[in-house]
Design a protein around this motif. Structure first.
Motif, mmCIF file in Angstrom:
data_model
loop_
_atom_site.group_PDB
_atom_site.id
_atom_site.type_symbol
_atom_site.label_atom_id
_atom_site.label_comp_id
_atom_site.label_asym_id
_atom_site.label_seq_id
_atom_site.Cartn_x
_atom_site.Cartn_y
_atom_site.Cartn_z
ATOM 1 N N SER A 52 66.420 23.007 0.543
ATOM 2 C CA SER A 52 67.279 24.185 0.700
ATOM 3 C C SER A 52 67.367 24.615 2.158
ATOM 4 O O SER A 52 68.443 25.006 2.628
ATOM 5 N N ALA A 87 70.739 24.732 4.318
ATOM 6 C CA ALA A 87 71.136 25.960 5.013
ATOM 7 C C ALA A 87 71.422 25.673 6.486
ATOM 8 O O ALA A 87 72.428 26.141 7.033
ATOM 9 N N ALA A 129 75.259 28.950 3.719
ATOM 10 C CA ALA A 129 73.984 28.838 4.444
ATOM 11 C C ALA A 129 73.035 29.955 4.029
ATOM 12 O O ALA A 129 71.838 29.718 3.823
ATOM 13 N N LYS A 130 73.565 31.168 3.882
ATOM 14 C CA LYS A 130 72.734 32.291 3.436
ATOM 15 C C LYS A 130 72.193 32.048 2.040
ATOM 16 O O LYS A 130 71.027 32.339 1.749
ATOM 17 N N PHE A 139 71.648 29.131 0.451
ATOM 18 C CA PHE A 139 70.599 28.108 0.456
ATOM 19 C C PHE A 139 69.325 28.619 1.121
ATOM 20 O O PHE A 139 68.217 28.268 0.716
ATOM 21 N N GLY A 140 69.462 29.450 2.140
ATOM 22 C CA GLY A 140 68.283 30.050 2.754
ATOM 23 C C GLY A 140 67.542 30.964 1.789
ATOM 24 O O GLY A 140 66.310 30.983 1.747
#
Length: 99
Positions: free
Chosen positions: A43, A47, A78-79, A81-82
């Motif tokens: 992840s 991200a 990206a947020k 997955f972060g």
């Protein structure tokens, strides 16, 4: 909290919950380290890839078209997955610290 971050965080908690249930059922607590740690690392890589992609291609554009047809921006991906990575990395770190 942003909707994408909230969805990602809930998804990460669900993944950790499934891994915890699997570890409790089988008695192999090392699953927390291997499965959750791998999910967290994957992840984080995704991200970072989406973040770099948003810098290269812009937030919503593509290589072949200048029109903004992408519904979810790459920064939002990206947020998400972060946020998925956070509970998984924490579970793996807690296992390492306790073991």
């Amino acid at each position: 909290m942003d909707a994408m971050i909230k969805k990602g965080f809930i998804a990460g908690i669900v993944i950790v919950g499934i891994v915890l249930a699997l570890a409790a059922f089988t008695g192999k607590w090392s699953y927390l380290y291997f499965v959750s740690g791998t999910m967290g690392a994957v992840s984080l890589v995704l991200a970072l890839a989406y973040l770099v992609d948003s810098i290269v291609l812009g937030s919503t554009g593509t290589f072949f078209s200048a029109k903004k047809t992408r519904k979810v921006s790459r920064v939002e991906d990206a947020k998400r997955f972060g946020a998925i990575a956070v509970p998984n990395v924490l579970a793996a770190l807690i296992y390492v610290a306790a073991g």
